[in-house]
Design a protein around this motif. Structure first.
Motif, PDB file in Angstrom:
ATOM      1  N   LEU A  10      69.946  32.395  30.763  1.00 55.27           N
ATOM      2  CA  LEU A  10      71.049  33.351  30.885  1.00 55.27           C
ATOM      3  C   LEU A  10      72.362  32.766  30.381  1.00 55.27           C
ATOM      4  O   LEU A  10      73.136  33.431  29.695  1.00 55.27           O
ATOM      5  CB  LEU A  10      71.232  33.732  32.361  1.00 55.27           C
ATOM      6  CG  LEU A  10      70.312  34.808  32.915  1.00 55.27           C
ATOM      7  CD1 LEU A  10      70.416  34.824  34.432  1.00 55.27           C
ATOM      8  CD2 LEU A  10      70.711  36.166  32.320  1.00 55.27           C
ATOM      9  N   GLU A 194      73.626  36.963  36.174  1.00 51.95           N
ATOM     10  CA  GLU A 194      73.430  38.009  35.188  1.00 51.95           C
ATOM     11  C   GLU A 194      74.464  39.121  35.359  1.00 51.95           C
ATOM     12  O   GLU A 194      75.061  39.599  34.396  1.00 51.95           O
ATOM     13  CB  GLU A 194      72.011  38.579  35.314  1.00 51.95           C
ATOM     14  CG  GLU A 194      71.652  39.473  34.160  1.00 51.95           C
ATOM     15  CD  GLU A 194      70.148  39.710  34.059  1.00 51.95           C
ATOM     16  OE1 GLU A 194      69.427  39.466  35.061  1.00 51.95           O
ATOM     17  OE2 GLU A 194      69.693  40.111  32.994  1.00 51.95           O
ATOM     18  N   GLN A 198      77.333  40.228  32.748  1.00 51.35           N
ATOM     19  CA  GLN A 198      77.437  41.604  32.253  1.00 51.35           C
ATOM     20  C   GLN A 198      78.814  42.187  32.504  1.00 51.35           C
ATOM     21  O   GLN A 198      79.312  42.989  31.718  1.00 51.35           O
ATOM     22  CB  GLN A 198      76.352  42.474  32.891  1.00 51.35           C
ATOM     23  CG  GLN A 198      75.072  42.408  32.072  1.00 51.35           C
ATOM     24  CD  GLN A 198      73.866  42.939  32.801  1.00 51.35           C
ATOM     25  OE1 GLN A 198      73.976  43.459  33.920  1.00 51.35           O
ATOM     26  NE2 GLN A 198      72.704  42.796  32.195  1.00 51.35           N
TER      27      GLN A 198
END
Ligand code: GLU
Length: 561
Positions: A10, A194, A198
């Motif tokens: 990630l 994550e 985002q």
């Protein structure tokens, strides 16, 4: 995929290579047994500190004396401190001092910095992918984790940094809070990461320290000896939010890949050593040997030693250039600071290049680098005394061109005459030692140039009639073709005629019997011709001044009496 593996993907999707791929690009160096690999790792701030040159000397000697490699790495990870053109300026300064890295950022034929060598790039800003490859691995192994900050939070942190409110905080409570926060941050899950990514949040990467801060570890510094340092227990930052490493992380990665065996750096880094040792261990690298040099000091008038601040004269190498210290003199001085037995060696080997001196870490003094202009001046005067008139003239001319245009013009108008000026008192068994830098050289010889000539000292303790009589009689017998002996016989005859003694012993035994000595008589001529009581040999001065100017100055002085 484990959680840490997911986290690594990630955070670093752009990194596809592994540490092993990077390692393959940096094979072990093929060097003779005992060869040392050292580096100078300056930040390009546009300022070259004398401590940097001192360290560079150690690096250079250690490497070259052992058949090793000395390289230069530009540590430009702090863009805020970077000054454009600084790397070039630094490389040029090193070059002026004859300190030549074998590898690394070096100057090409046009004076532009270029990467030279197989272990580059040697500029940290060109190595982001390499650091991130190792960072990704640490995340994978659960040894590092991200801490996310939203843009708003980031702004708040920056604003708080600016205020000094932290100063009034209860430090213990603050440390406790930071610790709690650290433990909380460590728990971040791939899902949370994550989500933050985002949402466009940035992250810094922190090490996950496994050490117990209450414990000590034994460390050997080659200058400071055996030390006991705490074990690192701080989750310090490895990568900043722009993906650029901190000094700590870059140090471990670069010095490992580039094969550094000995790290010479300022003692301000000693408190960070536990962090570095932790990193070397986490990364599976062998730590280099360390030499932490003491801070640069200056001498106070009363002989006390104080830390040299950036504002002090002699902190920046630009000061030495502006004063016109020949680099050979500065290097010679630094060597006396570096090894306690250097001066003794130099006395026994006056003509040998300093590279013949067996430099040794054991003979290094822990007190480090002291800026003492008296000592530097002494050493530099000896260095200058060994140069030829042609060399001195060329160096003074070059210095004046950079720092004193009117003087450069005066000197350059007649190079042969200027060389003759610097030839006075040079050579022979006991050369004169009047100046140790080119600014002093200017002060010493400027009276030769009409634009600078001024009567700076007076002869008030003498009867003007005597001074006048000496000048008048000298003018009557002066013949520019006289050699030094004939010239001096004439001066002595005048002295005797006017009641000044020409025999040193007789004068010492019975000074009241005379008005003075022949030295006084010479001084009358000296002040009239040079404006001072300290000058090079007077006969030689008159030769360079020539008949017309000599006569003019002697007459002018008489007229003004
Ligand atoms: N860039 C660091 C500095 O300028 C270098 C320290 C080191 O030599 O590792 O202080």
């Amino acid at each position: 995929m484990t959680n840490t593996e997911r986290m690594a993907e990630l955070l670093f999707p752009q990194i596809t290579g592994t540490p092993a791929d990077v390692e393959a690009r940096y094979p072990a160096r093929q060097l003779p047994e005992g060869a040392k690999v050292t580096r100078l790792a300056p930040s390009p701030t546009g300022y070259v500190h004398i401590g940097g040159v001192y360290q560079a000397m150690i690096d250079e000697r250690l490497a070259h004396q052992s058949g090793g490699v000395f390289y230069l790495r530009i540590e430009d990870t702090d863009a805020r401190r970077e000054v454009s053109g600084a790397a070039e300026a630094l490389l040029r300064t090193l070059e002026a001092y004859g300190i030549r890295p074998d590898e690394g950022m070096t100057l090409d034929g046009d004076g532009k910095p270029v990467n030279r060598g197989a272990y580059g790039p040697y500029k940290q800003s060109e190595r982001a992918e390499i650091y991130q490859t190792f960072a990704k691995q640490l995340v994978k192994e659960g040894k590092a984790y991200p801490v996310f900050t939203s843009p708003e939070e980031l702004e708040k942190v920056l604003a708080a940094d600016k205020k000094t409110e932290n100063k009034t905080k209860d430090w213990e409570a603050a440390a406790e809070e930071a610790r709690r926060e650290m433990l909380e941050n460590r728990k971040i899950t791939p899902e949370q990461a994550e989500e933050a990514l985002q949402a466009g949040h940035s992250f810094v990467l922190r090490i996950l320290a496994d050490g117990d801060g209450e414990q000590k570890q034994k460390v050997t510094d080659l200058i400071k000896g055996d030390l006991e340092l705490p074990v690192n227990d701080e989750d310090f930052v490895l990568l900043k939010s722009d993906g650029i490493p901190t000094y700590h992380f870059a140090h471990a990665v670069d010095d490992h890949l580039m094969g550094t065996t000995h790290v010479v750096r300022g003692e301000e880094w000693l408190p960070s050593l536990p962090k570095h040792l932790q990193l070397f261990r986490y990364l599976g690298f062998r730590a280099p040997k360390y030499l932490h040099t003491a801070q640069v000091l200056r001498m106070e008038e009363n002989g006390a030693k104080k830390k040299l601040s950036k504002r002090d004269l002699g902190a920046g190498m630009a000061d030495y250039a502006a004063l016109g210290y020949p680099p050979e003199g500065v290097i010679e001085y630094l060597l006396t600071l570096l090894n306690s037995n250097y001066e003794e060696w130099r006395t026994a080997n006056p003509d040998a290049p300093y590279t013949d001196f067996p430099f040794s870490i054991k003979k290094m003094s822990g007190s480090g680098c002291l800026v003492d202009f008296d000592k530097l001046g002494d050493i530099s005067r000896n260095v200058v005394a060994r140069m030829s008139a042609e060399q001195v003239y060329a160096k003074v001319q070059a210095w004046a061109e950079a720092y004193d245009a009117p003087f450069a013009e005066a000197l350059g108008a007649d190079p042969a005459r200027s060389t003759a000026i610097f030839a006075i008192g040079r050579g022979g068994k006991k050369p004169r030692k009047d100046f140790g830098n080119w600014k002093e050289a200017k002060d010493f010889v400027q009276f030769f140039f009409p634009a600078y000539f001024a009567i700076e000292e007076s002869l008030t303790e003498y009867a003007p009639a005597d001074v006048s009589a000496v000048l008048e009689r000298f003018l009557a017998v002066y013949d520019p073709s006289d050699d030094a002996d004939v010239w001096f016989e004439k001066v002595k005859a005048i002295a005797t005629e006017l009641g000044y003694c020409t025999d040193r012993k007789a004068y010492k035994a019975n000074p009241e019997a005379y008005k003075g000595s022949v030295a006084d008589v010479s001084n009358f001529l000296r002040v009239a011709l040079t404006g001072r009581r300290n000058s090079p040999d007077l006969h030689a001065v008159m030769q360079v001044l020539g008949k017309e100017e000599t006569v003019r100055r002697l007459n002018a002085y008489r007229e003004n009496l």
